[in-house]
Design a protein around this motif. Structure first.
Motif, PDB file in Angstrom:
ATOM      1  N   PRO A 137       5.862  -4.987   4.344  1.00 43.28           N
ATOM      2  CA  PRO A 137       5.332  -6.140   4.941  1.00 43.28           C
ATOM      3  C   PRO A 137       3.827  -6.169   5.205  1.00 43.28           C
ATOM      4  O   PRO A 137       3.352  -7.222   5.088  1.00 43.28           O
ATOM      5  N   LYS A 138       3.313  -4.969   4.636  1.00 47.57           N
ATOM      6  CA  LYS A 138       1.849  -5.031   4.686  1.00 47.57           C
ATOM      7  C   LYS A 138       1.019  -5.906   3.327  1.00 47.57           C
ATOM      8  O   LYS A 138       0.076  -5.819   3.354  1.00 47.57           O
ATOM      9  N   ALA A 139       2.069  -6.110   2.495  1.00 49.24           N
ATOM     10  CA  ALA A 139       1.615  -6.657   1.379  1.00 49.24           C
ATOM     11  C   ALA A 139       0.995  -7.971   1.516  1.00 49.24           C
ATOM     12  O   ALA A 139      -0.045  -8.327   0.946  1.00 49.24           O
ATOM     13  N   ILE A 140       1.565  -8.648   2.327  1.00 46.10           N
ATOM     14  CA  ILE A 140       0.895  -9.823   2.662  1.00 46.10           C
ATOM     15  C   ILE A 140      -0.608  -9.732   2.989  1.00 46.10           C
ATOM     16  O   ILE A 140      -1.635 -10.450   2.954  1.00 46.10           O
ATOM     17  N   ASP A 141      -0.739  -8.754   4.216  1.00 47.39           N
ATOM     18  CA  ASP A 141      -2.318  -8.498   4.759  1.00 47.39           C
ATOM     19  C   ASP A 141      -3.095  -8.209   3.650  1.00 47.39           C
ATOM     20  O   ASP A 141      -4.334  -8.572   3.487  1.00 47.39           O
ATOM     21  N   LEU A 142      -2.887  -7.327   2.585  1.00 38.40           N
ATOM     22  CA  LEU A 142      -3.419  -6.999   1.386  1.00 38.40           C
ATOM     23  C   LEU A 142      -3.845  -8.046   0.561  1.00 38.40           C
ATOM     24  O   LEU A 142      -5.044  -8.273   0.223  1.00 38.40           O
ATOM     25  N   TYR A 155       2.869  -0.044   7.834  1.00 46.00           N
ATOM     26  CA  TYR A 155       1.712   0.480   8.626  1.00 46.00           C
ATOM     27  C   TYR A 155       1.473   1.903   8.580  1.00 46.00           C
ATOM     28  O   TYR A 155       0.451   2.485   8.392  1.00 46.00           O
ATOM     29  N   ASN A 156       2.674   2.685   8.754  1.00 51.13           N
ATOM     30  CA  ASN A 156       2.506   4.251   8.798  1.00 51.13           C
ATOM     31  C   ASN A 156       2.254   4.670   7.584  1.00 51.13           C
ATOM     32  O   ASN A 156       2.078   6.067   7.493  1.00 51.13           O
ATOM     33  N   LYS A 157       2.154   3.928   6.402  1.00 55.08           N
ATOM     34  CA  LYS A 157       1.890   4.771   5.274  1.00 55.08           C
ATOM     35  C   LYS A 157       0.510   4.357   4.993  1.00 55.08           C
ATOM     36  O   LYS A 157      -0.233   4.804   3.967  1.00 55.08           O
ATOM     37  N   GLY A 158      -0.369   3.990   5.975  1.00 57.48           N
ATOM     38  CA  GLY A 158      -1.963   3.753   5.848  1.00 57.48           C
ATOM     39  C   GLY A 158      -2.181   2.651   5.210  1.00 57.48           C
ATOM     40  O   GLY A 158      -3.429   2.517   4.833  1.00 57.48           O
ATOM     41  N   THR A 159      -1.707   1.567   5.098  1.00 56.19           N
ATOM     42  CA  THR A 159      -2.006   0.257   4.372  1.00 56.19           C
ATOM     43  C   THR A 159      -2.979  -0.185   5.035  1.00 56.19           C
ATOM     44  O   THR A 159      -4.007  -0.827   4.246  1.00 56.19           O
ATOM     45  N   HIS A 193      -3.683   8.258  -2.065  1.00 57.82           N
ATOM     46  CA  HIS A 193      -2.396   7.925  -1.154  1.00 57.82           C
ATOM     47  C   HIS A 193      -2.700   8.169   0.421  1.00 57.82           C
ATOM     48  O   HIS A 193      -2.561   9.261   1.052  1.00 57.82           O
ATOM     49  N   PRO A 194      -3.355   7.091   1.050  1.00 60.38           N
ATOM     50  CA  PRO A 194      -3.491   6.985   2.367  1.00 60.38           C
ATOM     51  C   PRO A 194      -2.118   6.949   3.263  1.00 60.38           C
ATOM     52  O   PRO A 194      -1.159   6.823   2.585  1.00 60.38           O
ATOM     53  N   SER A 195      -2.150   7.698   4.401  1.00 59.58           N
ATOM     54  CA  SER A 195      -1.164   7.916   5.492  1.00 59.58           C
ATOM     55  C   SER A 195      -1.501   8.131   6.699  1.00 59.58           C
ATOM     56  O   SER A 195      -2.629   9.004   6.699  1.00 59.58           O
ATOM     57  N   LEU A 196      -0.972   7.758   7.550  1.00 63.03           N
ATOM     58  CA  LEU A 196      -1.219   8.143   9.099  1.00 63.03           C
ATOM     59  C   LEU A 196      -0.595   9.424   9.392  1.00 63.03           C
ATOM     60  O   LEU A 196      -1.026  10.082  10.420  1.00 63.03           O
ATOM     61  N   THR A 197       0.509  10.014   8.819  1.00 65.00           N
ATOM     62  CA  THR A 197       1.267  11.164   8.837  1.00 65.00           C
ATOM     63  C   THR A 197       1.445  11.889   7.908  1.00 65.00           C
ATOM     64  O   THR A 197       1.496  11.304   6.739  1.00 65.00           O
ATOM     65  N   GLU A 198       1.594  13.181   7.953  1.00 61.89           N
ATOM     66  CA  GLU A 198       1.852  14.062   6.909  1.00 61.89           C
ATOM     67  C   GLU A 198       3.202  15.176   7.405  1.00 61.89           C
ATOM     68  O   GLU A 198       2.766  15.787   8.330  1.00 61.89           O
TER      69      GLU A 198
END
Length: 137
Positions: free
Chosen positions: A89-94, A59-63, A130-135
């Motif tokens: 864990p977000k691979a399933i959602d993708l 999630y925090n990597k912007g998936t 490279h999506p991300s919620l933080t930097e």
């Protein structure tokens, strides 16, 4: 406005390839004849633009942003495809989004990749996303 923050890389090592013909059995190597950097490559209006994503699928990597953006991007241009490498864990959602939207033919999921393979995957694309919620600065 777009800002670029260099991270001490040799940009020439990451130039997009020309005439990439898709995956084949076995790992790609930088010595592969098909892995020739494309100098001053200009794409025509009907040529495919490849967007590469290499990330941990958390999630925090912007998936979630990636999952929301892919269908919109692909709907806006039939000549765009994605290559996504990574696991989490977000691979399933993708995967579920791809199945729901029937986008498997335009999105190649590679799963986890070794560090040694990253460069050879990156150069297969024209754009690195490279999506991300933080930097961290």
């Amino acid at each position: 406005m777009v800002s670029v923050i260099p991270n001490a890389v040799v940009a020439e090592n990451f130039e997009p390839l020309h005439s990439y013909q898709g995956p084949r059995s076995g790992a790609l190597t930088s010595h592969d004849a098909r892995l020739t950097p494309a100098r001053s490559q200009h794409l025509g209006p009907q040529e495919t633009i490849t967007i590469v994503v290499i990330s941990r699928l958390f999630y925090n990597k912007g998936t979630d942003l990636l999952i929301a953006a892919i269908p919109r991007i692909l709907a806006s241009d039939p000549n765009v495809r994605f290559i996504i490498a990574g696991s989490g864990p977000k691979a399933i959602d993708l995967e579920q989004m791809l199945e729901r939207r029937v986008l498997q033919d335009r999105v190649e999921l590679l799963g986890p990749v070794r560090h040694e393979e990253v460069r050879d995957i990156m150069v297969r694309g024209h754009i690195y996303l490279h999506p991300s919620l933080t930097e961290a600065f």
